[in-house]
Design an enzyme around this catalytic site. Structure first.
Site, mmCIF file in Angstrom:
data_model
loop_
_atom_site.group_PDB
_atom_site.id
_atom_site.type_symbol
_atom_site.label_atom_id
_atom_site.label_comp_id
_atom_site.label_asym_id
_atom_site.label_seq_id
_atom_site.Cartn_x
_atom_site.Cartn_y
_atom_site.Cartn_z
ATOM 1 N N TYR A 197 0.747 -1.256 0.041
ATOM 2 C CA TYR A 197 0.062 -0.013 0.111
ATOM 3 C C TYR A 197 0.707 1.142 -0.081
ATOM 4 C CZ TYR A 197 -4.817 -1.929 1.070
ATOM 5 O OH TYR A 197 -5.926 -2.505 1.057
ATOM 6 N N LYS B 7 3.037 -15.454 2.105
ATOM 7 C CA LYS B 7 3.084 -15.944 1.052
ATOM 8 C C LYS B 7 4.663 -16.318 0.934
ATOM 9 C CE LYS B 7 1.626 -17.549 -3.046
ATOM 10 N NZ LYS B 7 0.596 -19.014 -3.169
ATOM 11 N N ASP C 191 -3.210 -18.243 0.296
ATOM 12 C CA ASP C 191 -4.249 -18.805 -0.500
ATOM 13 C C ASP C 191 -4.871 -19.944 0.411
ATOM 14 O OD1 ASP C 191 -1.723 -20.384 -0.535
ATOM 15 O OD2 ASP C 191 -1.660 -20.851 -2.575
ATOM 16 N N ASP D 52 -6.365 -6.905 4.362
ATOM 17 C CA ASP D 52 -7.662 -6.391 3.669
ATOM 18 C C ASP D 52 -8.601 -7.321 2.994
ATOM 19 O OD1 ASP D 52 -9.276 -4.154 2.458
ATOM 20 O OD2 ASP D 52 -8.316 -4.481 0.660
ATOM 21 N N ASP E 1 -12.329 -9.105 4.708
ATOM 22 C CA ASP E 1 -13.659 -8.862 3.986
ATOM 23 C C ASP E 1 -14.130 -10.447 3.602
ATOM 24 O OD1 ASP E 1 -13.595 -6.049 3.631
ATOM 25 O OD2 ASP E 1 -14.251 -6.362 1.490
HETATM 26 C C1 IPM Z 1 -10.390 -1.327 4.280
HETATM 27 C C2 IPM Z 1 -10.629 -0.329 2.953
HETATM 28 C C3 IPM Z 1 -9.550 0.369 2.557
HETATM 29 C C4 IPM Z 1 -8.425 -0.291 2.588
HETATM 30 C C5 IPM Z 1 -9.709 1.269 1.325
HETATM 31 C C6 IPM Z 1 -11.008 2.141 1.570
HETATM 32 C C7 IPM Z 1 -8.483 2.235 1.067
HETATM 33 O O1 IPM Z 1 -10.817 -1.364 1.970
HETATM 34 O O2 IPM Z 1 -10.181 -0.213 5.236
HETATM 35 O O3 IPM Z 1 -10.518 -2.478 4.431
HETATM 36 O O4 IPM Z 1 -8.066 -1.099 1.467
HETATM 37 O O5 IPM Z 1 -7.424 -0.397 3.420
HETATM 38 MG MG MG Z 2 -10.874 -3.292 2.611
#
Ligand code: IPM
Ligand code: MG
Length: 351
Positions: free
Chosen positions: A141, A186, A219, A243, A247
């Site tokens: 990032y 990884k 993975d 990240d 999710d």
């Molecule tokens: C998160 C979001 C952020 C990230 C974005 C909005 C930049 O997806 O906080 O998980 O990738 O960190």
């Molecule tokens: Mg995110």
């Protein structure tokens, strides 16, 4: 106690979920006799529209002048055409980096009342109670970026101290939980991952011999999170893997709208934000689930102020409301309440 909070509503559903969370916090303040002060600032697309910058200096000053920052969400189609350094997301990334909140904690727990909202059968959900600790201010990032006509690149780099400090936070968390830490990388392909393994092994052997450390390739971990998530206690991983996996893991608890996060730095600095994004499709419609933000506020009370009873009260009130069947549209598409009505119910459940 006096609590000074900086609120950054941001874009999309950010303003709605932070507004309702502030309402809840005011009630918590009255109930437990705390004085709460809120300062409001701009971030993301909203800040760009006013000032031309996704993270104005004034906002950063506000964050530094308060104990904690509570953020809604950033981003949306209105700003997708902007160059990388003006995008709303850049405001959030800069904020994380400038506050040096390197450890992002994302707790994920199976809530029986909302199990119907998960696409997974309940046998895959029972017993799920895990904490993702995501490294937040390094890796791909923040590495050097370049873009030419026929080539683009993003550098992934980690320094030893960046790995050490996040491993220590994760190990401390594991110590307070079930004593198991799984580091995800990884290492069969990436040098940064092999280095991450080496550094984490050393820290854990020298400083946390009582915690069981295992390593898992990202993975495979993605599959285990669906097949057998209950095996995980604390997961620690680098920025981008964290990240993606967080999710994925949100599916285990029914809705991304329920997930809170705490981003911690040295000396109690904290940025608290829901894991969900700005959800432009439902923005301004009073449909968003404010739970992720409310639970993030509870994490602020827990980690930045050590107000355990107050934090527990918010968590319990949300559980009670969900258990009563009162849910926002993300959890119950055919029979739902509005963002505000859900908040009314949480406030009532607080007693
Ligand atoms: C998160 C979001 C952020 C990230 C974005 C909005 C930049 O997806 O906080 O998980 O990738 O960190
Ligand atoms: Mg995110």
């Amino acid at each position: 106690m006096e609590l000074n909070m900086c609120v950054l509503p941001g874009d999309g559903i950010g303003p709605e979920v932070t507004e309702q969370t502030v309402r809840l916090l005011e009630v918590v303040g009255q109930k437990f006799h705390h004085k709460l002060n809120f300062d409001y600032g701009l971030i993301g697309g909203a800040a760009y529209d006013e000032t031309g910058q996704p993270l104005p200096d004034d906002t950063l000053d506000l964050c530094h002048n308060n104990d904690v920052t509570l953020l809604g969400a950033v981003g949306g189609p209105a700003w997708d055409h902007l160059p990388g350094d003006k995008r709303p997301e850049k405001g959030l990334l800069d904020l994380r980096q400038k506050l040096q909140v390197f450890a992002n904690l994302r707790p994920i727990r199976y809530i029986p009342a909302v199990s119907k909202s998960s696409p997974l059968k309940s046998e895959y959900l029972e017993g799920v109670d895990l904490l993702v600790v995501r490294e937040l201010t390094g890796g791909i990032y923040f590495g050097e970026k370049s873009k030419g006509i026929d080539k683009a690149s993003d550098l992934c780099a980690y320094q030893r101290h960046e790995i050490e400090r996040v491993i220590r936070v994760a190990a401390q968390m594991a110590k307070q939980r079930r004593g198991k830490l799984c580091s995800i990388d990884k290492a069969n392909v990436l040098e940064t991952s092999r280095f991450w393994r080496e550094v984490s092994n050393k820290i854990m052997t020298n400083e946390f011999p009582e915690i069981t450390l295992t390593h898992c390739l990202v993975d495979a971990a993605a599959a285990y999170l669906i097949q057998s998530a209950a095996q995980f206690d604390v997961i620690v991983t680098e920025n981008m893997f964290g990240d993606i996996l967080s999710d994925e893991a949100s599916v285990l608890c029914g809705s991304l709208g329920l997930l809170p996060s705490a981003s911690l730095g040295e000396g109690g600095v904290g940025l608290y934000e829901p894991v969900h994004g700005s959800a432009p499709d439902i923005a301004g419609k009073n449909l968003a689930n404010p739970s992720g933000t409310m639970l993030s506020a509870a994490l602020a009370l827990r980690y930045s102020y050590s107000l355990t009873e107050e934090a527990d009260a918010i968590d319990a009130a949300i559980d009670t409301v969900l258990q009563s069947g009162c849910m926002t549209k993300d959890l119950s598409p055919n029979d739902y309440v509005s963002t505000r009505e859900f908040t009314d119910a949480v406030i009532q459940a607080l007693g």
